[in-house]
Enzyme design. Structure first.
Site, PDB file in Angstrom:
ATOM      1  N   THR A   1      -7.192  -4.799   0.187  1.00  0.00           N
ATOM      2  CA  THR A   1      -5.983  -5.261   0.887  1.00  0.00           C
ATOM      3  C   THR A   1      -6.196  -6.623   1.528  1.00  0.00           C
ATOM      4  OG1 THR A   1      -5.333  -2.965   1.320  1.00  0.00           O
ATOM      5  CG2 THR A   1      -4.268  -4.666   2.634  1.00  0.00           C
TER       6      THR A   1
ATOM      7  N   ASP B   1       0.834  -1.212   0.000  1.00  0.00           N
ATOM      8  CA  ASP B   1       0.000   0.000   0.000  1.00  0.00           C
ATOM      9  C   ASP B   1       0.863   1.254   0.000  1.00  0.00           C
ATOM     10  OD1 ASP B   1      -3.094  -0.800   0.786  1.00  0.00           O
ATOM     11  OD2 ASP B   1      -1.651  -2.207   1.633  1.00  0.00           O
TER      12      ASP B   1
END
Length: 455
Positions: free
Chosen positions: A223, A126
């Protein structure tokens, strides 16, 4: 911009318009031709055409653009050409970065997953993708000309207990940027230091809004799917004066054989290892992109290791499915029940006549599935209090629209990207469909069943 009643001609992009007449929704395709209205009523129309006030007589509005004249070659002379190519190259790089981090997560069970304040996971990928894309855009267009709205900040990454993660992020970013020339981009002259990486991440601090130009980035959408070895996406969109003008979705695990979408990706990976692909095969992974007003969406394979990126990288057009019979349609929804009400969508599917089992997929890969024609409907109805963020939808919306589909809230209104980081004013949920007929049926079903729901 609102149009006065005296206006007789307007220019419209080729996405589907949503018109509400006499409390009845009608969906019109804004290609070359005429849009006519004939009664004295208030008419609500989507942004691509504008807002029409009271019409006392039949008015005709000529749509100016001809989508048939727009092809991949003609993109070179159109607006946002450089932005689109740079965005696609940056997302290709981000996909390569994520693939390497995901393999490390799965094979080594590496402790590079952190929790944010809302307990959602955030990984090295990320932060690394956000830093990489931020750096590329700033170098390509000048940092003073680049404004970015993005999901991650440096608050958790800067904490003392995250020192090991920060070190991994810096290394991952530099390893990725070292390959920039392979993707046709200029890399840094020397490796970035910790401060420079943190600055690149924190530079993504725009709050969006109705005016000006900014990028919306979700470095790793889904995620949870990413850490589980499943589907995830890298999403990048350019927004100008509240309208999404281009969108790019990187889907590293998206299988080229759509039937594999019906299986958990880990199972697909086990099976695929039994028959490993050749270096030239396209078995999974793609980047899908579109530009507002082109009437086209395109898909590229991911760049193979040791290959150089040459535009347009074997791109081929994608188009939404032609299926408009609900009994034959496939609908997508989020995997996690916390993100959408499965019970409500199940009841809705039954009332509309959807007979296939839902395709539950992490991330904006659901938007890619609609654009590619692998599914026909995406529905998301979040529970009360949840606010949708613009980076979770911007890229996917423009891609579906340019591929011939429709996206709106549950009231038939276009999603509004001009109100900051949230989709303010969203009516109940988000619906994306392969065509106007399906879309209208879903919206009517929502209206009929909403009062009995617990949302």
């Amino acid at each position: 911009m609102p149009l006065h009643c005296s206006s007789m001609a307007i220019k419209a992009s080729h996405n589907l318009g949503l018109v509400k007449l006499n409390n009845k929704r009608k969906f019109i395709i804004n290609h070359v031709g005429t849009v006519s209205f004939s009664k004295t009523h208030h008419h609500r129309i989507s942004k691509p055409i504008g807002c029409l006030s009271k019409l006392s007589q039949t008015q005709s509005f000529t749509v100016m653009e001809d989508p048939k004249r727009l092809s991949l070659s003609s993109l070179q002379s159109m607006k946002h050409t450089q932005e689109l190519e740079t965005a696609v190259r940056a997302v290709q790089m981000a996909c390569s970065l994520c693939q390497k981090v995901q393999e490390s997560l799965i094979s080594k069970s590496s402790a590079v997953v952190q929790s944010k304040d809302d307990n959602s996971p955030v990984t090295v990928a990320d932060w690394s993708v956000q830093a990489t894309v931020s750096w590329i855009l700033s170098e390509s267009f000048g940092s003073s000309n680049v404004s970015i709205v993005a999901e991650e900040d440096v608050q958790n990454l800067s904490k003392a207990k995250a020192a090991g993660v920060l070190e991994a992020v810096v290394k991952t970013v530099n390893d990725c940027l070292a390959e920039a020339p392979r993707f046709g981009l200029q890399g840094p002259k020397k490796a970035l230091g910790t401060t420079e990486v943190l600055e690149a991440i924190s530079r993504c601090n725009s709050r969006g809004g109705p005016t000006g130009r900014f990028w919306a980035l979700d470095p790793v959408d889904g995620t949870l799917g990413f850490v589980r070895g499943d589907q995830y996406a890298i999403a990048l969109a350019l927004i100008e004066d509240g309208e999404v003008v281009l969108g790019v979705l990187g889907c590293p695990n998206y299988p080229m054989r759509k039937e594999w979408l019906n299986y958990h990706h880990r199972y697909h990976r086990i099976i695929s290892k039994l028959t490993p692909p050749t270096s030239e095969s396209w078995d999974k992974g793609c980047v899908i992109y579109a530009r507002r007003g082109s009437g086209e969406a395109w898909m590229q394979p991911l760049l193979h290791v040791n290959k150089n990126f040459l535009w347009p990288n074997s791109a081929k057009p994608v188009r939404v499915s032609s299926i408009d019979n609900p009994s034959l349609a496939t609908f997508c929804e989020p995997v996690e029940k916390a993100n959408s009400s499965h019970s409500f969508t199940a009841g809705l599917a039954h009332s509309v006549g959807l007979r296939k089992q839902p395709l539950r997929v992490y991330s904006m890969v659901k938007y890619a599935a609609i654009a590619r024609g692998d599914a026909e409907i995406f529905m998301k109805f979040a529970r009360a209090g949840y606010k949708e963020k613009i980076w979770d939808h911007a890229a996917g919306v423009v891609i579906i629209q340019e591929a011939g589909g429709v996206v709106s809230d549950a009231g038939g209104c276009p999603l509004d990207f001009s109100k900051g980081i949230y989709l303010e004013g969203l009516d109940r949920g988000v619906i994306a469909s392969a065509g106007a007929n399906l879309h209208d049926k879903i919206i009517r079903a929502v209206d009929a069943s909403w009062d009995s729901s617990s949302l």
